[in-house]
Design a protein around this motif. Structure first.
Motif, PDB file in Angstrom:
ATOM      1  N   PHE A   1     -39.564  -7.609 -32.121  1.00  0.00           N
ATOM      2  CA  PHE A   1     -39.905  -7.129 -33.450  1.00  0.00           C
ATOM      3  C   PHE A   1     -41.014  -6.109 -33.261  1.00  0.00           C
ATOM      4  O   PHE A   1     -42.033  -6.391 -32.627  1.00  0.00           O
TER       5      PHE A   1
ATOM      6  N   ARG B   1     -37.961 -18.246 -44.976  1.00  0.00           N
ATOM      7  CA  ARG B   1     -36.779 -18.522 -44.149  1.00  0.00           C
ATOM      8  C   ARG B   1     -37.060 -19.738 -43.281  1.00  0.00           C
ATOM      9  O   ARG B   1     -38.220 -20.016 -42.944  1.00  0.00           O
TER      10      ARG B   1
ATOM     11  N   PHE C   1     -38.597 -15.517 -40.789  1.00  0.00           N
ATOM     12  CA  PHE C   1     -39.920 -15.157 -41.307  1.00  0.00           C
ATOM     13  C   PHE C   1     -40.394 -16.367 -42.100  1.00  0.00           C
ATOM     14  O   PHE C   1     -39.753 -16.750 -43.082  1.00  0.00           O
TER      15      PHE C   1
ATOM     16  N   LEU D   1     -30.214  -4.882 -46.093  1.00  0.00           N
ATOM     17  CA  LEU D   1     -31.261  -5.767 -46.618  1.00  0.00           C
ATOM     18  C   LEU D   1     -30.840  -6.184 -48.020  1.00  0.00           C
ATOM     19  O   LEU D   1     -30.350  -5.360 -48.788  1.00  0.00           O
TER      20      LEU D   1
ATOM     21  N   GLU E   1     -33.709 -15.110 -36.769  1.00  0.00           N
ATOM     22  CA  GLU E   1     -34.759 -14.220 -37.280  1.00  0.00           C
ATOM     23  C   GLU E   1     -35.406 -14.940 -38.458  1.00  0.00           C
ATOM     24  O   GLU E   1     -34.882 -14.953 -39.558  1.00  0.00           O
TER      25      GLU E   1
ATOM     26  N   LEU F   1     -31.903  -2.024 -34.481  1.00  0.00           N
ATOM     27  CA  LEU F   1     -31.480  -2.397 -35.834  1.00  0.00           C
ATOM     28  C   LEU F   1     -32.048  -1.402 -36.831  1.00  0.00           C
ATOM     29  O   LEU F   1     -33.242  -1.095 -36.809  1.00  0.00           O
TER      30      LEU F   1
ATOM     31  N   ASP G   1     -26.746 -10.502 -41.082  1.00  0.00           N
ATOM     32  CA  ASP G   1     -27.885 -11.423 -41.146  1.00  0.00           C
ATOM     33  C   ASP G   1     -27.563 -12.424 -42.254  1.00  0.00           C
ATOM     34  O   ASP G   1     -27.385 -12.046 -43.416  1.00  0.00           O
TER      35      ASP G   1
ATOM     36  N   GLN H   1     -27.648 -12.094 -36.854  1.00  0.00           N
ATOM     37  CA  GLN H   1     -28.934 -12.775 -37.041  1.00  0.00           C
ATOM     38  C   GLN H   1     -28.727 -13.968 -37.967  1.00  0.00           C
ATOM     39  O   GLN H   1     -28.015 -13.872 -38.969  1.00  0.00           O
TER      40      GLN H   1
ATOM     41  N   GLN I   1     -36.210  -3.957 -33.140  1.00  0.00           N
ATOM     42  CA  GLN I   1     -36.072  -3.813 -34.591  1.00  0.00           C
ATOM     43  C   GLN I   1     -37.395  -3.923 -35.304  1.00  0.00           C
ATOM     44  O   GLN I   1     -38.341  -4.436 -34.731  1.00  0.00           O
TER      45      GLN I   1
ATOM     46  N   GLU J   1     -27.973  -2.864 -40.874  1.00  0.00           N
ATOM     47  CA  GLU J   1     -28.093  -4.152 -41.585  1.00  0.00           C
ATOM     48  C   GLU J   1     -28.411  -3.893 -43.058  1.00  0.00           C
ATOM     49  O   GLU J   1     -29.344  -3.144 -43.372  1.00  0.00           O
TER      50      GLU J   1
ATOM     51  N   HIS K   1     -29.426 -12.297 -45.719  1.00  0.00           N
ATOM     52  CA  HIS K   1     -29.135 -11.234 -46.690  1.00  0.00           C
ATOM     53  C   HIS K   1     -27.810 -11.479 -47.414  1.00  0.00           C
ATOM     54  O   HIS K   1     -27.686 -11.230 -48.607  1.00  0.00           O
TER      55      HIS K   1
HETATM   56  O1  LIG Z   1     -37.979  -8.039 -44.266  1.00  0.00           O
HETATM   57  C1  LIG Z   1     -37.662  -7.056 -43.602  1.00  0.00           C
HETATM   58  O2  LIG Z   1     -38.153  -5.957 -43.756  1.00  0.00           O
HETATM   59  C2  LIG Z   1     -36.607  -7.206 -42.572  1.00  0.00           C
HETATM   60  C3  LIG Z   1     -36.636  -6.432 -41.434  1.00  0.00           C
HETATM   61  C4  LIG Z   1     -35.651  -6.595 -40.471  1.00  0.00           C
HETATM   62  C5  LIG Z   1     -34.634  -7.505 -40.640  1.00  0.00           C
HETATM   63  O3  LIG Z   1     -33.672  -7.697 -39.734  1.00  0.00           O
HETATM   64  C6  LIG Z   1     -34.622  -8.281 -41.788  1.00  0.00           C
HETATM   65  O4  LIG Z   1     -33.627  -9.156 -41.923  1.00  0.00           O
HETATM   66  C7  LIG Z   1     -35.590  -8.147 -42.742  1.00  0.00           C
END
Ligand SMILES: O=C(O)c1ccc(O)c(O)c1
Ligand SMILES: [Mg+2]
Length: 633
Positions: free
Chosen positions: A32, A210, A241, A136, A239, A97, A165, A191, A61, A134, A168
């Protein structure tokens, strides 16, 4: 199965994250960008660190706000991408990404975005890298993987693919089956993340709440079934957060993450038998039938108190172990074992010296005890065994919550005869009679709030279970969150997990003073609470006294007949009712560091745990902690 996890998902500094990720069994890591920027090392050094741990860098990414930019922004975006491609070369990764644009100046239009991606594809190819797009969930023009796929399809470039992902897609309730029409080789990486269901802003939900697949409420297994159907065989990358995780232990997070991927892919493999899924073979989720016994460890000096309390609950000593200082107390189908075998280095002795008297082990009745251990080990749970003496059977076991021991028993001859073979029956001079308790209704484990996801995943991945929604219990010292897990198809095994944030709560105090997570209460079932209450009174049992105000409120709330509420009050019985039935509860006073027993009767199909009574129980327990002890009548 190639497994990967984004560095954002794990707490700590880069070296600590990478070590924990590798140790948990992942083969890859997503870098990241922010973790990389804030760490003081060159891309080559980071690359070497990952590789020294045996980790592939699966992805770099995120690259933001790329597609659909008007000039002069557009030119700068391409330059920016070029610089990142250089870094990727040094990092030794070939995939970047690109998340859908959120910039207010960006322009929509599928063909415009496709043209931008085609051009970027040429640039990427010249650098020997690929880019994945991806959607969002909160993208300005693209917020749905179906639109992202249409852009990638029209970009029509071998170096441009889609990145899926689960968060999303599933947070927007997009049907994951729409993934089935994407060719697997155009999916550059997948993801995965789960999340508890909250009705909140998507961006905020995604960036803070998450959790690992299996810990939340999203249909991640359905999502992965659809991905598997495309023929995708690339890495599965977590992934996550999550603010709470950022403060957690890197090692525990990485272990949970790996367990969650194995769990999800085992589910997918069973649901899609025609698709080859590369996940270790293991027995299917274990159907627990019930709690066969609970074992306390204590010292000979403390034993009398526990024994006396059990006596007032109508338990009798019915057996003594042939070789060990271990006694068996029974009533109905309930077995309580008290272990004072603290000589040598038994686990019971070690547990006692750390936690004091506690219910450090329990046994679950299952179809096949060996299978239970096999599945638990395949999911990363440590197995447990201790040296046995001649004639003693080794009971298959693992270590679970708070390092407690979970034994598995089944109907195989050796395990089914353990009580008669290893215990000598005790002759009781006079039989005071029991209290009509029939079985263990549930166990309640108390843990730190931040460890709850770990243990929920532990139980739900090993056992065939369903989870009830999380409820908040207000304690005057802070919040305690509670969630129940029940075995399916039969609710023979029920367990509530209580997560305490603050040591000022009654549960938190138990954790702090008992030095860790453990069983805080055991609930026994009766089929006649009033008859049980009468027997308990004869046996000298002292219930937890409940305030008069509670009964006044109860009467008003449910429109109870005064005679009925008087009967409840006279026996300190708490009551709840819902559309499916009724629930009655009696609590014991606390023992040791805040341990207690509960007696419940379920009428009809009541499936809850009397959550609305918990604050009254806590208040009563706190009152007894005060020097004067007694409630005001
Ligand atoms: O919250 C974000 O900005 C963000 C960034 C990268 C990703 O792969 C994602 O799923 C979300
Ligand atoms: Mg993502």
């Amino acid at each position: 199965m190639r497994t990967s996890i984004a560095t954002v998902s794990i707490s700590g500094e880069f070296p600590e994250k990478l070590a924990a990720i590798a140790k948990a069994g992942f083969t890859g890591v997503e870098i990241f960008e922010n973790d990389f920027l804030t760490y003081d090392a060159s891309p080559r050094e980071v690359s070497k660190m990952a590789r020294d741990h045996g980790l592939d860098i699966t992805l770099f990414q995120p690259f933001r706000d790329f597609e659909g930019m008007p000039e002069p922004h557009r030119g700068r975006t391409v330059e920016r991408a070029q610089r990142k491609f250089d870094i990727m070369e040094e990092l030794g990764t070939d995939l970047m990404l690109i998340c859908s644009n959120v910039s207010p100046v960006s322009l929509g239009g599928i063909d415009r975005a496709a043209a931008d991606f085609h051009e970027l594809g040429d640039l990427a190819a010249r650098h020997g890298v690929r880019v994945g797009y991806e959607a969002l969930a909160w993208g300005r023009h693209v917020s749905d993987h179906r639109d992202a796929w249409e852009i990638v399809r029209r970009a029509d470039h071998p170096s441009v693919g889609i990145i899926l992902d689960s968060f999303h897609t599933l947070s927007r309730k997009i049907d994951p089956n729409s993934i089935r029409s994407i060719p697997g080789d155009k999916i550059f990486i997948v993801q995965l993340a789960d999340a508890p269901l909250f009705d909140m802003d998507l961006l905020y939900w995604s960036r803070h709440f998450r959790n690992m697949p299996g810990e939340g409420d999203l249909p991640v297994v359905d999502f992965m079934r659809a991905v598997a159907a495309t023929g995708y065989t690339g890495p599965l990358s977590l992934e996550i957060f999550n603010d709470q995780f950022r403060g957690g232990s890197a090692r525990a997070l990485a272990e949970d993450g790996h367990r969650s991927l194995v769990y999800v892919m085992d589910r997918v493999k069973r649901l899609e038998p025609d698709i080859r899924i590369d996940v270790p073979d293991m027995p299917d989720r274990i159907a627990a039938r019930g709690v066969e016994f609970v074992e306390f460890t204590t010292a000979p000096s403390d034993k009398a108190n526990l024994e006396a309390l059990l006596g007032t609950l109508g338990f009798r000593k019915t057996g003594s172990h042939r070789n060990r200082a271990v006694d068996l107390y029974t009533q109905g189908d309930i077995r309580i074992v008290i272990n004072t075998d603290n000589t040598g280095d038994t686990f019971a002795g070690a547990s006692y010296s750390v936690h004091g008297t506690n219910a450090y082990a329990f046994g679950l009745k299952v179809e096949n005890a060996q299978d239970a251990v096999k599945r638990a080990s395949a999911l990363g749970a440590p197995t447990f065994s201790e040296p046995r003496k001649p004639g003693e059977v080794t009971v298959p076991a693992i270590q679970g919550v708070g390092n407690g021991v979970m034994y598995f028993l089944d109907d195989s001859p050796a395990l089914a005869s353990i009580w008669t073979n290893e215990f000598l029956p005790t002759k009781n001079e006079k039989d005071a009679g029991d209290a009509l308790l029939t079985r263990i209704d549930h166990l309640a484990q108390t843990t730190r709030y931040d460890e709850m996801p770990t243990w929920l995943l532990f139980y739900t991945s090993i056992f065939s279970t369903r989870r009830t929604p999380m409820v908040d219990v207000v304690d005057p010292g802070g919040l305690v969150r509670s969630q129940a897990i029940e075995s399916v198809p039969e609710p023979g095994f029920r367990l509530t997990m209580n997560g305490a944030d603050s040591r000022k709560t009654f549960a938190g105090k138990f954790l702090a003073e008992g030095f860790g997570t453990s069983i805080q209460h055991i609930a026994f079932a009766t089929t006649d609470i009033f008859a049980t209450a009468r027997r308990l009174a004869e046996l000298g049992f002292q219930p937890l006294p409940i305030s008069r105000n509670y009964y006044d409120d109860l009467e008003a709330r449910f429109g109870l007949e005064p005679d009925f509420s008087d009967a409840l009050r006279a026996a300190s019985i708490l009551y709840d009712r819902d559309d499916s039935g009724e629930y009655f509860q009696i609590y014991s006073r606390t023992f040791g560091e805040g341990f207690f027993f509960e007696i419940v009767e379920r009428r009809g199909a009541y499936g809850g745990y009397g959550a609305m009574n918990a604050p009254f129980r806590i208040a009563a327990q706190r009152r007894l902690l005060r020097p004067d002890g007694m409630p005001k009548e």
